[in-house]
Each structure stands twice: as C-alpha cells, then as structure tokens.
Design a protein around this motif. Structure first.
Motif, short mmCIF file in Angstrom:
data_model
loop_
_atom_site.label_atom_id
_atom_site.label_comp_id
_atom_site.label_asym_id
_atom_site.label_seq_id
_atom_site.Cartn_x
_atom_site.Cartn_y
_atom_site.Cartn_z
N CYS A 133 19.56 19.20 33.98
CA CYS A 133 19.45 18.11 33.01
C CYS A 133 19.72 18.59 31.59
CB CYS A 133 18.05 17.50 33.06
SG CYS A 133 17.46 17.08 34.71
N ALA A 134 20.12 17.62 30.75
CA ALA A 134 20.25 17.84 29.31
C ALA A 134 19.69 16.61 28.62
CB ALA A 134 21.71 18.07 28.92
N ALA A 135 19.04 16.82 27.46
CA ALA A 135 18.38 15.70 26.81
C ALA A 135 18.37 15.88 25.29
CB ALA A 135 16.95 15.54 27.34
N SER A 136 18.17 14.77 24.60
CA SER A 136 18.05 14.77 23.14
C SER A 136 17.09 13.67 22.72
CB SER A 136 19.42 14.54 22.49
OG SER A 136 19.29 14.41 21.07
N ASP A 137 16.49 13.84 21.55
CA ASP A 137 15.63 12.77 21.02
C ASP A 137 16.44 11.83 20.11
OD1 ASP A 137 16.05 14.39 18.85
OD2 ASP A 137 13.94 14.78 18.42
N GLU A 138 17.77 11.97 20.14
CA GLU A 138 18.67 11.09 19.39
C GLU A 138 19.70 10.49 20.35
OE1 GLU A 138 20.50 13.55 16.50
OE2 GLU A 138 18.64 13.99 15.40
N ARG A 139 20.32 9.39 19.93
CA ARG A 139 21.39 8.81 20.72
C ARG A 139 22.66 9.60 20.48
NH1 ARG A 139 21.35 2.32 20.86
NH2 ARG A 139 22.74 2.86 22.58
N LYS A 140 23.23 10.14 21.56
CA LYS A 140 24.42 10.97 21.43
C LYS A 140 25.41 10.62 22.54
CE LYS A 140 22.35 14.94 19.10
NZ LYS A 140 22.21 16.42 19.10
N PRO A 141 26.64 10.30 22.17
CA PRO A 141 27.67 10.04 23.18
C PRO A 141 28.15 11.34 23.82
CG PRO A 141 28.63 9.95 20.99
CD PRO A 141 27.15 10.14 20.80
N LEU A 142 28.61 11.23 25.04
CA LEU A 142 29.10 12.41 25.74
C LEU A 142 30.52 12.18 26.22
CD1 LEU A 142 26.07 13.55 27.92
CD2 LEU A 142 26.86 14.53 25.79
N THR A 143 31.29 13.28 26.27
CA THR A 143 32.66 13.20 26.78
C THR A 143 32.66 13.38 28.28
OG1 THR A 143 33.02 15.58 26.57
CG2 THR A 143 33.48 14.22 24.63
N GLU A 144 33.73 12.96 28.90
CA GLU A 144 33.86 13.15 30.35
C GLU A 144 33.87 14.64 30.70
OE1 GLU A 144 36.89 11.96 34.02
OE2 GLU A 144 37.21 11.15 32.00
N ALA A 145 34.43 15.47 29.83
CA ALA A 145 34.47 16.91 30.07
C ALA A 145 33.05 17.49 30.15
CB ALA A 145 35.27 17.60 28.98
N ALA A 146 32.16 17.02 29.25
CA ALA A 146 30.79 17.52 29.25
C ALA A 146 30.09 17.17 30.55
CB ALA A 146 30.02 16.94 28.06
N ILE A 147 30.31 15.95 31.04
CA ILE A 147 29.70 15.52 32.30
C ILE A 147 30.25 16.34 33.46
CG2 ILE A 147 29.46 13.58 33.89
CD1 ILE A 147 29.55 11.73 31.44
N ASN A 148 31.54 16.68 33.41
CA ASN A 148 32.14 17.50 34.46
C ASN A 148 31.57 18.92 34.46
OD1 ASN A 148 33.74 15.39 35.34
ND2 ASN A 148 35.51 16.00 34.09
N TYR A 149 31.33 19.46 33.24
CA TYR A 149 30.72 20.78 33.17
C TYR A 149 29.33 20.76 33.81
CZ TYR A 149 34.19 23.03 30.14
OH TYR A 149 35.34 23.60 29.64
N LEU A 150 28.56 19.73 33.53
CA LEU A 150 27.23 19.61 34.12
C LEU A 150 27.31 19.64 35.64
CD1 LEU A 150 24.13 18.95 33.62
CD2 LEU A 150 24.79 16.60 34.10
N ALA A 151 28.23 18.87 36.21
CA ALA A 151 28.38 18.82 37.66
C ALA A 151 28.77 20.19 38.22
CB ALA A 151 29.42 17.76 38.03
N LEU A 152 29.66 20.89 37.52
CA LEU A 152 30.08 22.21 37.96
C LEU A 152 28.91 23.19 37.93
CD1 LEU A 152 32.17 24.37 38.71
CD2 LEU A 152 32.71 24.58 36.25
#
Length: 361
Positions: A133-152
């Motif tokens: 998991c990754a989290a923040s106390d602020e609203r932050k958009p994420l790129t598709e690449a970041a989501i792919n890294y998480l899955a990897l």
C-alpha cells in the motif's frame, strides 16, 4: 525529508534491479521497495501488510513514513474493517478521496488517510498474503505508470514470500528426515547412531571430575514372547520398556534402543561417586524392566533384563569401544543369572506368560 523527488523510469528500474539482486530475505526486499514505491507514487507513506486469515487480522509488517502521515509497523486491525479489504471487495485499488469512497472505514479516518493505493500480494497458487500500500493525508493524483510499479512490486514480494515458505518447508522436511534417521521407529527413543554420536560429543567435551556411565540392557527371553504372540505384541513390550526407561532417567541421562531387544542408557556423575552411581543405575534398570506387562493379547510377568554397566576411564576416546565394554559387562551379568537359575530353577521358566482373560460383559 520534506518532499519526494520523482526519478526517471530508467533510474527507478536500475534501483529495482539492485534491490532484487541484494535481497535474500523478505525484509531485505520489502524495505527498499517501499522506498522506491514512495518515489514512484509521490505518496509519503508506504507499507506492507500481512494477513492472518484464521485470526481475521491484518497487520502492518513493514512501513516507511516521510512526512506527517505515519502508518506504524505492528499496527493491526480486524481484516473486515481495513482499507485493504474494502479495496479488494470493490476491485478499486486507488482513490484520492478515501472519506467519500469508504466513509465507514474508521481506521483510515483515525490515521488521516486521504489518498490510498494498494495491490494484493498473492502467492503462486493465488493465496492472499496481504497487500502493498501507499497513502497520503492529501489528495494526490497518480499516473498509470505508478500503479503499474505498485503491481510489479507486489508481485515480487509475493514471489519472495513463496520462496521463503518453500525454504522453510524444505528445512522442516530436512529436520524431520534427520530426526527420523536418529530415532527408533518403534519406541521413539534415539537409535544406535544417535547414541554413539551423543557419546562422542560427551567424550570430546568431558571434564576430569565427571565420569560417563554406560549401561547395556538386553531383554532376556524376548524372542519366545515375540514368536508366541507376534511382532505386534513384541513391539508393545518394547514400547512399554521404553516408557519405563524414560521415567527413570535423571536430567542429562539418555536412553536409546540399539538393537532388536537391546537398549542403552548414558549417565554422568562426579568421578568420585561414579562406581556407586553405576551400581545404583544397574539396580534401577533391572527394576524398570521387571514386572507385569499388560499387552493386548497377554499378561506377561517378566523377570527383567540382563544389565551391564561400566564407568568410562578419564582417557576414553571411542564411543564404540565403551559400548562394547558395556556389552561385555552385560554378557557377564547374563551368564551369572543363568548359573543362578541352574542352582535354583524356576518351575515355569524365567518369563511367566499368561493369556489375558477375555472380558465377559
């Protein structure tokens, strides 16, 4: 650290390769991946959870926190109440508005999580280990690449957990095989090999004021019992003898089955008291092997075993030689018993065997 700096994909992949190459444990892999995940996502808290499914509990195993939001290691919560479970059930693994998306998640609200990203960590067979998991106390958009890294990263962690579980299973199997190789299958006592190894260990670490005492025990007239009532009854007799030997052992003593109807016992005593202790041990062993034995098919009044006991000399160096001396002492004791019986023979022989009367209901 007040801010996170995004790095180029090539640099991130290079760091990833280095992390994998040097990681030999789950922790050694997970901690650098959490750092890389922060860099890839820009979220200040990253963490790995482990699911205890039988207990229904999800716990934070490893975490990395760099700003205000803190996800503490060791924190646990009922699985049904966690963001990981909510995300898995909904098939929604990213949101930048946790409060609106899962307003009933009290733990997220108490921690102040606003943006949340997760991926299930599974084994090769699909077993759910937990989540990355990754989290923040602020609203932050994420790129598709970041989501792919998480899955990897989640996939790599799942593979590492699989490897560690396989290694643990292999080690357990190896330990079981080693234990089996040193244990008598019938009595569960150490076998001859285990006895000799223990004798060698004790001889190698002997103290001048301590003496090793070795007893050799031979169950006289065991074969007629085995032949008359069968091997199952014979095994029951051996098992009962083994239990009696265990009960009479002192701390530090060792009993072993070294042959079909033979046992051995190791003991240690102050050298000045060793001769007296050897005599006492011989009497205890004779008593432990004598008496009534209740088997499934017979009641056996057994006159006991022949026992030979020796005290190792201070310069003794061979376990097998000591066992041979104890065997010779046992043979001497056996001959003495036979000579005594010739003078005053028992009317029915040395082993009085009675059939067990059937129970009449």
């Amino acid at each position: 650290m007040n801010h996170l700096t995004r790095i180029a994909p090539s640099s991130l992949l290079g760091a990833l390769v280095a992390s994998i190459a040097h990681a030999h444990t789950l922790e050694a892999l997970a901690r650098p991946l959490l750092e890389l995940l922060q860099t890839a996502t820009g979220l200040e808290s990253t963490y790995l959870t482990r699911l205890d499914e039988p207990a229904g509990v999800l716990a934070i195993q490893y975490a990395r926190n760099t700003r205000r939001l803190t996800i503490p290691e060791g924190l646990s919560a009922p699985w049904e109440t966690t963001l990981s479970k909510h995300a898995l059930d909904a098939g929604r693994f990213y949101t930048d508005d946790v409060g609106s998306c899962w307003e009933d998640c009290k733990i997220a609200r108490s921690l102040g999580i606003v943006t949340y990203l997760s991926a299930p960590v599974r084994g090769k067979g699909g077993e759910l280990f937990g989540s990355l998991c990754a989290a923040s106390d602020e609203r932050k958009p994420l790129t598709e690449a970041a989501i792919n890294y998480l899955a990897l990263f989640a996939q790599l962690i799942g593979q590492q957990i699989d490897r560690e579980r396989l290694l643990a299973a292999l080690q357990q199997a190896n330990s079981s095989l080693a234990m089996t190789a040193l244990t008598d299958a019938v009595t569960q006592l150490p076998n001859r090999r285990a006895l000799l190894e223990e004798m060698e260990r004790r001889l190698a670490s002997h103290q001048d004021d301590r003496a090793l005492i070795v007893a050799h025990i031979d169950l006289d007239d065991f074969r007629p019992i085995n032949d008359r009532f069968g091997h199952e009854a014979g095994d029951q007799l051996l098992q009962t003898i083994a239990k009696r030997l265990r009960r009479m052992l002192r701390n530090g003593d060792m009993a072993a089955r070294i042959g079909n109807d033979e046992f051995a016992v190791l003991a240690a005593e102050q050298r000045i008291k060793a001769a007296e202790a050897a005599i006492a041990l011989s009497r205890r062993l004779e008593g432990a092997t004598r008496g009534r034995f209740k088997l499934d098919t017979a009641l056996i009044d057994y006159e006991g075993a022949s026992v030979g006991v020796i005290v190792a000399e201070a310069d003794s160096s061979s376990a097998q030689a000591l066992l041979n001396k104890a065997n010779a002492a046992m043979d001497t004791a056996k001959r003495a018993r036979k000579n005594k019986e010739k003078i005053a023979p028992m009317p029915t022989g040395r082993a009085i065997i009675r059939y067990k009367w059937p129970v009449i209901e």
